[in-house]
Design an enzyme around this catalytic site. Structure first.
Site, PDB file in Angstrom:
ATOM      1  N   GLY A   1       0.841  -1.203   0.000  1.00 42.11           N
ATOM      2  CA  GLY A   1       0.000   0.000   0.000  1.00 42.11           C
ATOM      3  C   GLY A   1       0.870   1.244   0.000  1.00 42.11           C
TER       4      GLY A   1
ATOM      5  N   SER B   1       0.891   4.251  -3.107  1.00 38.89           N
ATOM      6  CA  SER B   1       0.245   5.414  -3.730  1.00 38.89           C
ATOM      7  C   SER B   1      -1.158   5.635  -3.195  1.00 38.89           C
ATOM      8  CB  SER B   1       0.154   5.218  -5.241  1.00 38.89           C
ATOM      9  OG  SER B   1       1.434   5.133  -5.792  1.00 38.89           O
TER      10      SER B   1
ATOM     11  N   SER C   1      -1.160  -3.172  -6.597  1.00 37.34           N
ATOM     12  CA  SER C   1      -1.099  -4.382  -7.418  1.00 37.34           C
ATOM     13  C   SER C   1      -1.391  -5.610  -6.571  1.00 37.34           C
ATOM     14  CB  SER C   1       0.289  -4.526  -8.054  1.00 37.34           C
ATOM     15  OG  SER C   1       0.485  -3.466  -8.965  1.00 37.34           O
TER      16      SER C   1
ATOM     17  N   GLU D   1      20.164  -8.147  -5.311  1.00 29.42           N
ATOM     18  CA  GLU D   1      19.945  -8.171  -6.749  1.00 29.42           C
ATOM     19  C   GLU D   1      19.975  -6.778  -7.349  1.00 29.42           C
ATOM     20  OE1 GLU D   1      16.545 -10.546  -7.623  1.00 29.42           O
ATOM     21  OE2 GLU D   1      17.480 -12.342  -6.784  1.00 29.42           O
TER      22      GLU D   1
ATOM     23  N   SER E   1       7.864   8.037 -12.281  1.00 25.33           N
ATOM     24  CA  SER E   1       7.669   8.369 -13.698  1.00 25.33           C
ATOM     25  C   SER E   1       8.998   8.770 -14.327  1.00 25.33           C
ATOM     26  CB  SER E   1       6.674   9.522 -13.828  1.00 25.33           C
ATOM     27  OG  SER E   1       7.258  10.712 -13.334  1.00 25.33           O
TER      28      SER E   1
END
Lengths: 395, 321
Positions: free
Chosen positions: A136, A138, A170, A253, A377
């Site tokens: 959780g 945005s 998501s 990673e 962005s």
């Protein structure tokens, strides 16, 4: 400077390829375009398909899920260079580890770094995919300006009471747990009043509304919290210290995160080359030049990734990798756009009988639009490069 | 795959950087516009470094990158990158100064029968010229009829040279192919050096120039331009050294990587020059500001030894098989 990998790395690669040859599920074999495949699965309402769950567990059980971790966490204590080879080999074969990345890639490393002992114990299931997590972050009024988030967690005895709304979350509709950024102080600078709590998604007061994306499928959702009670031992890290957790991801990673981005553009380019040959466009001098320009981009970005990895592997920061997210996401978008353009009148056709490759290019283009928005962005990426790497004053 | 510099390579780069900062300041680049002999002192210091031509291409590129960064005049590039491999192939002395004449009337670098060769670099400052002739064959000449051709780049004069009467000695086609592949990468290394200077100079200006009571580098429009310039340079540098490594390893990938390198270096230098002048505003448009000298070098090198379109066409031939 040295072009070839050493013998140790090549031995590691042959162990890996033997495993992949034997265990890779049919869904990931034969150059299946998993991005399109995943879109189909999602269109069928199968947000994390069964083959993906099984594959993730298989990888974990054989120590190939996160190779840099110990066996108890689905790894084999691989070195950074071995991990890079792992990423290379997977992406060369078009293989993903899971259709669900937040659990193993973001939540588990954060739990291991910042969590209490009982929270750390949640990590193996997150990495194996046994627990599905959403994150959780945005909110309607906190996108690029994430620190403005206003979902409130107020202390009430031994519990937090959470009220507010998340968006673009998501996998929320499939998740059992939410790694949730909440506001716990309002009388301080905004990024100093943020905390992280773990919320069970079946707690009363949570409503998940799937949000269809531009392509018509729903893999993210809005999540509403109304007086949701969360035990205070679910606080991750210290109170009001959540901002630095936003910066956490899979440290093992970090040197190889670019591989997937480059691989996506590389697969798109291979597809474009095949498309042009199939349609005879490879005889058009203008098309040839544009494909060569695309090849130049993909290959130079791949080289940049390796150059950054060389710095990372010797413990230096790798500014190269800050450029790669921006560059590969923009390149991916323009490659799918080129595919649509080259199809001429059939560019927008998404019909199994009339569309070229059943609309792969136009669908890929739609999906690629997310890449220059999600996770910072392209404009925010440029701001970060300007301020953090180039040392320009804040605007 | 390791891009890390060895300690010897770091030493080479740092030594080159120190030497060139002392011997080739912008004032020397400017002096060379009016008086070609102004570069003689620099060449005196560089003559000892020409043996880099017989070592690894990565090492030579590290040096060439620093040469490009100071916009160095003189026949170092012509000698180490063009002359030395041809001279070695025909038994001439690769360590003396020299240049190569290959392009004909079309300006394209491939063996041809044209009687006048074009784009012969620094031909008046070298002791010998190797003419690459059809066959391929190579004729070495010292006394050659030359005509300087005016270009926008003062730092690297080019000449037309008349092919001498004597026929050349045959060489294996691979000699010419290897020469060109090395030359594309070597020039690309110079170009990324030139691009880096243009970028660093512009970045420093954006931090210091104040308008509307703040540094112009705080404006997003300027920040995003600089981020894009930086990306273009980062990917070009990676492409250049990757290509150099493939050549040093005689890896088959080199045939594609060399074109990627030149196209990427062209793009980086072009963008750094154009946007560098834009960000400098009015002062960038003056003769007094050094930027145009580097822009001239960048644009001339971009067109030399294959434009971006030309390299993309070669690349397409290799990729679309």
């Amino acid at each position: 400077m040295e072009l070839a990998w050493g013998p140790d790395e090549e031995r590691f690669r042959s162990l890996l390829t033997a495993f992949l040859d034997e265990y890779t599920p049919p869904e990931l074999r034969g150059g299946r375009d998993w991005m399109s495949a995943a879109a189909e699965d999602k269109a069928n309402g199968d947000i994390i398909p069964e083959w993906s769950r099984k594959w993730q567990a298989t990888l974990f059980d054989h120590g190939w899920m996160v190779p840099g971790y110990p066996a108890s966490l689905g790894g084999r204590e691989a070195t950074p260079t071995q991990t890079l080879i792992y990423m290379e080999e997977l992406s060369a074969r078009g293989i993903i580890r899971s259709a669900h990345f937040p659990g193993y890639a973001i939540v588990a490393p954060s739990l291991l770094e910042f969590g209490t002992e009982s929270q750390k114990a949640m990590a193996p299931a997150a990495i194996r995919g046994d627990t599905i997590w959403c994150i959780g972050m945005s909110e309607p009024n906190a996108g690029s300006d994430l620190a403005s988030l206003s979902t409130r967690a107020s202390k009430d005895g031994e519990e937090f009471i959470v009220n507010g709304q998340k968006v673009w979350t998501s996998y929320a509709m499939a998740a059992q747990k939410c790694f949730c950024y909440v506001r716990t102080a309002t009388d301080v600078p905004k990024h100093k009043g943020i905390s992280v709590v773990i919320i069970d998604m079946d707690t009363p007061g949570i409503e998940v509304r799937p949000l269809r994306n531009i392509g018509g499928t729903a893999e993210f959702a809005e999540v509403f919290f109304s007086d949701v009670r969360v035990p205070s031992d679910r606080l991750v890290g210290r109170l009001n210290d959540g901002w630095r957790i936003t910066l956490g991801s899979l440290a093992h990673e970090r040197g190889g995160l670019w591989v997937q981005g480059v691989a996506t553009t590389s697969h798109a380019l291979d597809g474009l080359l095949a498309l042009c040959k199939a349609k005879g466009l490879d005889r058009d001098p203008t098309v040839r030049r544009r494909l060569a320009a695309a090849y130049e981009q993909v290959q130079s970005l791949r080289a940049l990734g390796y150059k950054g990895f060389s710095s990372y592997a010797q413990g230096s920061s790798a500014p190269e990798h800050s450029y790669l997210k921006m560059a590969t996401s923009e390149l991916g978008k323009s490659l799918f756009e080129l595919g649509v353009e080259l199809l001429g009148p059939f560019g927008p056709v998404n019909d199994a009988e009339r569309g070229e490759q059943a609309g792969r290019w136009v669908r890929g283009f739609f999906m690629s639009l997310a890449n220059t928005i999600a996770g910072g962005s392209a404009e925010i990426q440029r701001n970060i490069i300007a301020e953090r790497l180039l040392g320009l004053p804040r605007g | 795959m390791d891009f890390k510099l060895t300690s010897d390579q770091e030493l080479l780069r740092d030594t080159a950087r120190r030497l060139l900062a002392a011997e080739c300041p912008p004032a020397a680049v400017r002096a060379h516009i009016e008086d070609r002999s102004a570069a003689n002192g620099l060449w005196g210091h560089l003559a000892g470094w020409t043996e880099l031509s017989s070592g690894s291409l990565v090492d030579l590129c590290l040096f060439l990158e620093e040469m490009g960064a100071v916009c160095a005049p003189g026949p170092f590039f012509a000698t180490t990158v063009l002359w030395a491999p041809v001279a070695a192939a025909v038994g001439a002395d690769p360590q003396t100064s020299g240049t190569v004449a290959m392009a004909g009337a079309s300006g394209i670098w491939q063996p041809n029968a044209d009687p006048v060769k074009t784009f012969v670099l620094d031909a008046d400052r070298v002791s010998q010229i190797a003419f690459v002739l059809p066959g391929p064959s190579v004729a070495i000449a010292a006394d050659v009829q030359l005509r300087q051709v005016e270009t926008l780049d003062f730092s690297r004069p080019v000449f037309e040279a008349h092919v001498p009467g004597d026929s050349g000695a045959p060489v294996a086609p691979a000699v010419i192919e290897d020469l060109l592949e090395r030359a594309w990468v070597g020039l690309s290394a110079e170009l990324v050096g030139t691009a880096r200077w243009l970028f660093d100079t512009t970045l420093a200006y954006a931090k210091s120039r104040v308008q509307f009571d703040r540094p112009i580098g705080s404006f997003q429009a300027i920040q995003h331009k600089l981020a894009d310039m930086a990306l273009a340079i980062e990917r070009a540098v990676a492409a250049v050294y990757y290509a150099a490594m493939t050549i040093d390893a005689a890896d088959p990938e080199r045939h594609r990587a060399v074109h990627v390198a030149k196209a990427a270096a062209n793009a980086a230098a072009h963008r750094a020059a154009k946007d560098g002048i834009q960000i400098h505003g009015g002062i960038g448009y003056t003769w007094e500001c050094d930027l145009h000298l580097w822009m001239r070098r960048a644009f001339a090198s971009e067109a030399l030894l294959g434009t971006t379109d030309w390299h993309h066409d070669r690349l397409a031939d290799l990729v679309l098989v």
